[in-house]
Design a protein around this motif. Sequence first.
Motif, PDB file in Angstrom:
ATOM      1  N   SER A  82       0.835  -1.198   0.000  1.00 28.38           N
ATOM      2  CA  SER A  82       0.000   0.000   0.000  1.00 28.38           C
ATOM      3  C   SER A  82       0.867   1.244   0.000  1.00 28.38           C
ATOM      4  O   SER A  82       1.844   1.328   0.752  1.00 28.38           O
ATOM      5  CB  SER A  82      -0.917   0.029   1.225  1.00 28.38           C
ATOM      6  OG  SER A  82      -1.840  -1.019   1.171  1.00 28.38           O
ATOM      7  N   VAL A  83       0.487   2.187  -0.841  1.00 28.76           N
ATOM      8  CA  VAL A  83       1.230   3.433  -0.956  1.00 28.76           C
ATOM      9  C   VAL A  83       0.249   4.596  -0.930  1.00 28.76           C
ATOM     10  O   VAL A  83      -0.786   4.558  -1.597  1.00 28.76           O
ATOM     11  CB  VAL A  83       2.032   3.489  -2.280  1.00 28.76           C
ATOM     12  CG1 VAL A  83       2.748   4.822  -2.430  1.00 28.76           C
ATOM     13  CG2 VAL A  83       3.011   2.343  -2.372  1.00 28.76           C
ATOM     14  N   THR A  84       0.580   5.612  -0.157  1.00 28.81           N
ATOM     15  CA  THR A  84      -0.164   6.861  -0.175  1.00 28.81           C
ATOM     16  C   THR A  84       0.829   7.972  -0.484  1.00 28.81           C
ATOM     17  O   THR A  84       1.885   8.047   0.139  1.00 28.81           O
ATOM     18  CB  THR A  84      -0.850   7.138   1.179  1.00 28.81           C
ATOM     19  OG1 THR A  84      -1.743   6.071   1.466  1.00 28.81           O
ATOM     20  CG2 THR A  84      -1.618   8.440   1.150  1.00 28.81           C
ATOM     21  N   VAL A  85       0.499   8.801  -1.463  1.00 26.46           N
ATOM     22  CA  VAL A  85       1.340   9.929  -1.845  1.00 26.46           C
ATOM     23  C   VAL A  85       0.559  11.203  -1.562  1.00 26.46           C
ATOM     24  O   VAL A  85      -0.587  11.338  -1.991  1.00 26.46           O
ATOM     25  CB  VAL A  85       1.718   9.875  -3.343  1.00 26.46           C
ATOM     26  CG1 VAL A  85       2.511  11.109  -3.745  1.00 26.46           C
ATOM     27  CG2 VAL A  85       2.496   8.604  -3.659  1.00 26.46           C
ATOM     28  N   THR A  86       1.177  12.120  -0.856  1.00 28.90           N
ATOM     29  CA  THR A  86       0.603  13.443  -0.640  1.00 28.90           C
ATOM     30  C   THR A  86       1.500  14.433  -1.369  1.00 28.90           C
ATOM     31  O   THR A  86       2.718  14.434  -1.168  1.00 28.90           O
ATOM     32  CB  THR A  86       0.533  13.790   0.859  1.00 28.90           C
ATOM     33  OG1 THR A  86      -0.222  12.778   1.528  1.00 28.90           O
ATOM     34  CG2 THR A  86      -0.109  15.145   1.081  1.00 28.90           C
ATOM     35  N   TYR A  87       0.892  15.240  -2.233  1.00 34.40           N
ATOM     36  CA  TYR A  87       1.644  16.209  -3.033  1.00 34.40           C
ATOM     37  C   TYR A  87       1.029  17.583  -2.822  1.00 34.40           C
ATOM     38  O   TYR A  87      -0.188  17.737  -2.921  1.00 34.40           O
ATOM     39  CB  TYR A  87       1.577  15.818  -4.511  1.00 34.40           C
ATOM     40  CG  TYR A  87       2.282  16.779  -5.437  1.00 34.40           C
ATOM     41  CD1 TYR A  87       3.664  16.751  -5.568  1.00 34.40           C
ATOM     42  CD2 TYR A  87       1.562  17.711  -6.173  1.00 34.40           C
ATOM     43  CE1 TYR A  87       4.304  17.633  -6.417  1.00 34.40           C
ATOM     44  CE2 TYR A  87       2.202  18.592  -7.027  1.00 34.40           C
ATOM     45  CZ  TYR A  87       3.578  18.550  -7.146  1.00 34.40           C
ATOM     46  OH  TYR A  87       4.213  19.431  -7.976  1.00 34.40           O
ATOM     47  N   THR A  88       1.849  18.568  -2.499  1.00 35.65           N
ATOM     48  CA  THR A  88       1.368  19.936  -2.369  1.00 35.65           C
ATOM     49  C   THR A  88       2.173  20.835  -3.293  1.00 35.65           C
ATOM     50  O   THR A  88       3.366  20.616  -3.519  1.00 35.65           O
ATOM     51  CB  THR A  88       1.478  20.460  -0.924  1.00 35.65           C
ATOM     52  OG1 THR A  88       2.845  20.450  -0.523  1.00 35.65           O
ATOM     53  CG2 THR A  88       0.657  19.625   0.028  1.00 35.65           C
ATOM     54  N   ASP A  89       1.504  21.847  -3.823  1.00 35.76           N
ATOM     55  CA  ASP A  89       2.142  22.754  -4.765  1.00 35.76           C
ATOM     56  C   ASP A  89       1.374  24.068  -4.797  1.00 35.76           C
ATOM     57  O   ASP A  89       0.153  24.073  -4.618  1.00 35.76           O
ATOM     58  CB  ASP A  89       2.147  22.129  -6.169  1.00 35.76           C
ATOM     59  CG  ASP A  89       3.224  22.707  -7.067  1.00 35.76           C
ATOM     60  OD1 ASP A  89       3.425  23.942  -7.048  1.00 35.76           O
ATOM     61  OD2 ASP A  89       3.854  21.928  -7.791  1.00 35.76           O
ATOM     62  N   VAL A  90       2.060  25.157  -5.036  1.00 39.14           N
ATOM     63  CA  VAL A  90       1.397  26.452  -5.163  1.00 39.14           C
ATOM     64  C   VAL A  90       0.833  26.657  -6.568  1.00 39.14           C
ATOM     65  O   VAL A  90       0.037  27.557  -6.784  1.00 39.14           O
ATOM     66  CB  VAL A  90       2.337  27.627  -4.793  1.00 39.14           C
ATOM     67  CG1 VAL A  90       2.720  27.564  -3.322  1.00 39.14           C
ATOM     68  CG2 VAL A  90       3.571  27.647  -5.674  1.00 39.14           C
ATOM     69  N   HIS A  91       1.248  25.821  -7.504  1.00 44.63           N
ATOM     70  CA  HIS A  91       0.799  25.949  -8.893  1.00 44.63           C
ATOM     71  C   HIS A  91      -0.117  24.776  -9.237  1.00 44.63           C
ATOM     72  O   HIS A  91       0.335  23.633  -9.334  1.00 44.63           O
ATOM     73  CB  HIS A  91       1.985  25.969  -9.856  1.00 44.63           C
ATOM     74  CG  HIS A  91       2.943  27.081  -9.576  1.00 44.63           C
ATOM     75  ND1 HIS A  91       2.645  28.398  -9.832  1.00 44.63           N
ATOM     76  CD2 HIS A  91       4.182  27.070  -9.046  1.00 44.63           C
ATOM     77  CE1 HIS A  91       3.661  29.155  -9.473  1.00 44.63           C
ATOM     78  NE2 HIS A  91       4.616  28.371  -8.991  1.00 44.63           N
TER      79      HIS A  91
END
Length: 139
Positions: A82-91
Amino acid sequence: MNALQIGKASENIDGAAAYGINPGFAALVAAFMRGVNRTRMLKFEHPGLGTTATRVGERVVLQNDIGTTDTHVLVVHVRGTSVTVTYTDVHIQRLLFFQSLLKSQAVRWQDTLSRTDREMEEGVYHLCRLVHGGAVIPH
């Protein structure tokens, strides 16, 4: 927090500041870093790509600081398959591009959220989470 974690790192795995990583998980961290290092030249002179790796029980947590702000981060939680990816970006465009890179894979994106942070120059950042292989892995 990142500086503290890097300072406490007990080893370096192919460029990742690692803490509490056993030999079985070291191969996972090394594989992640091969991908980071293979694309490192694409960032040109832009700062970023600092990576930390920690183990929490049977879970490996990889954090890659894609930029210099707290809102330009990729965090990967791996437990078994199991994999969870959290990605944050201003664009938002860059976030959508990132999502499109995995379009052909068997992954499920949760709704993208936009958040306000008055301490940031732009004032807004966007967050998305990807789930593969089961339920969302809690932070």
